[in-house]
Design a protein around this motif. Structure first.
Motif, mmCIF file in Angstrom:
data_model
loop_
_atom_site.group_PDB
_atom_site.id
_atom_site.type_symbol
_atom_site.label_atom_id
_atom_site.label_comp_id
_atom_site.label_asym_id
_atom_site.label_seq_id
_atom_site.Cartn_x
_atom_site.Cartn_y
_atom_site.Cartn_z
ATOM 1 N N GLU A 8 0.822 -1.212 0.000
ATOM 2 C CA GLU A 8 0.000 0.000 0.000
ATOM 3 C C GLU A 8 0.859 1.267 0.000
ATOM 4 O OE1 GLU A 8 -3.419 2.209 2.722
ATOM 5 O OE2 GLU A 8 -2.387 0.453 3.509
ATOM 6 N N PHE A 9 1.865 1.313 0.848
ATOM 7 C CA PHE A 9 2.705 2.505 0.918
ATOM 8 C C PHE A 9 3.485 2.693 -0.379
ATOM 9 C CE2 PHE A 9 6.516 4.908 2.280
ATOM 10 C CZ PHE A 9 5.867 6.050 2.727
ATOM 11 N N LEU A 12 1.285 4.222 -2.965
ATOM 12 C CA LEU A 12 1.130 5.667 -2.772
ATOM 13 C C LEU A 12 2.368 6.431 -3.229
ATOM 14 C CD1 LEU A 12 -0.633 5.671 0.717
ATOM 15 C CD2 LEU A 12 -1.658 6.227 -1.493
ATOM 16 N N THR A 16 2.602 9.053 -6.353
ATOM 17 C CA THR A 16 3.152 10.390 -6.141
ATOM 18 C C THR A 16 4.252 10.690 -7.150
ATOM 19 O OG1 THR A 16 2.614 10.220 -3.787
ATOM 20 C CG2 THR A 16 4.162 11.939 -4.415
ATOM 21 N N LEU A 33 3.229 13.531 -0.064
ATOM 22 C CA LEU A 33 2.540 12.472 0.671
ATOM 23 C C LEU A 33 2.054 12.949 2.027
ATOM 24 C CD1 LEU A 33 4.716 9.360 -0.181
ATOM 25 C CD2 LEU A 33 2.269 9.606 -0.604
ATOM 26 N N GLU A 34 2.879 13.685 2.736
ATOM 27 C CA GLU A 34 2.469 14.208 4.049
ATOM 28 C C GLU A 34 1.256 15.111 3.916
ATOM 29 O OE1 GLU A 34 6.555 14.178 6.696
ATOM 30 O OE2 GLU A 34 6.073 16.001 5.573
ATOM 31 N N ASN A 35 1.239 15.933 2.892
ATOM 32 C CA ASN A 35 0.115 16.837 2.665
ATOM 33 C C ASN A 35 -1.169 16.060 2.383
ATOM 34 O OD1 ASN A 35 -1.107 19.457 2.184
ATOM 35 N ND2 ASN A 35 -1.057 18.911 0.020
ATOM 36 N N ARG A 36 -1.066 15.054 1.559
ATOM 37 C CA ARG A 36 -2.255 14.285 1.180
ATOM 38 C C ARG A 36 -2.713 13.313 2.268
ATOM 39 N NH1 ARG A 36 -3.816 14.867 -4.044
ATOM 40 N NH2 ARG A 36 -2.406 16.083 -5.338
ATOM 41 N N LEU A 37 -1.758 12.728 3.002
ATOM 42 C CA LEU A 37 -2.099 11.754 4.043
ATOM 43 C C LEU A 37 -2.359 12.401 5.397
ATOM 44 C CD1 LEU A 37 0.530 8.970 3.211
ATOM 45 C CD2 LEU A 37 -1.908 9.020 2.600
ATOM 46 N N LYS A 38 -1.979 13.657 5.510
ATOM 47 C CA LYS A 38 -2.147 14.390 6.786
ATOM 48 C C LYS A 38 -1.423 13.693 7.933
ATOM 49 C CE LYS A 38 -5.093 17.275 4.892
ATOM 50 N NZ LYS A 38 -4.471 18.031 3.846
ATOM 51 N N GLN A 39 -0.186 13.265 7.662
ATOM 52 C CA GLN A 39 0.642 12.666 8.703
ATOM 53 C C GLN A 39 2.109 12.884 8.364
ATOM 54 O OE1 GLN A 39 -0.855 8.584 8.075
ATOM 55 N NE2 GLN A 39 1.266 7.956 7.810
ATOM 56 N N LEU A 41 5.886 11.695 7.813
ATOM 57 C CA LEU A 41 6.591 10.503 7.337
ATOM 58 C C LEU A 41 8.084 10.719 7.483
ATOM 59 C CD1 LEU A 41 4.589 10.062 4.016
ATOM 60 C CD2 LEU A 41 4.263 8.769 6.130
#
Length: 106
Positions: A8-9, A12, A16, A33-39, A41
């Motif tokens: 899965e990662f 993603l 990207t 990825l951080e912007n889209r996943l809201k977490q 990394l």
């Protein structure tokens, strides 16, 4: 569907890379990825995933030009191979088929 080893990662990260195209380098991939996943990394998790997918033939990389802003360091720019693009298409089709047969998700 051909059996692939795409987690899965990794999926993603590969998405990207395709999205960012010529701007697909480690830090930019991480920020997107951080912007889209809201977490948050780690850079290491991104680099490990990129390296693994390059070894599998899903990505290629090349060094960009050295810049003053980076203290003369060159960025490693990633791009999806035809195999990587095919794997993404296969994953999309598999997921779509599942969503078509399950009841509406609330």
């Amino acid at each position: 569907m051909k059996k692939t080893k795409l987690g899965e990662f990794e999926e993603l990260v590969l998405l990207t890379v395709v999205f960012l195209s010529e701007s697909a380098y480690g830090v930019q991939i991480k920020l997107e990825l951080e912007n889209r996943l809201k977490q948050t990394l780690s850079v290491g998790s991104i680099q490990t995933s990129l390296k693994r997918m390059e070894e599998k033939g899903f990505l290629t990389s090349q060094f960009g030009e050295a810049t003053q802003k980076r203290g003369g360091k060159r960025k490693r720019i990633y791009s999806a191979t035809p195999l990587g693009q095919k794997v993404l298409q296969e994953m999309k089709e598999v997921r779509s088929k599942f969503y078509e047969v399950i009841p509406s998700i609330v």
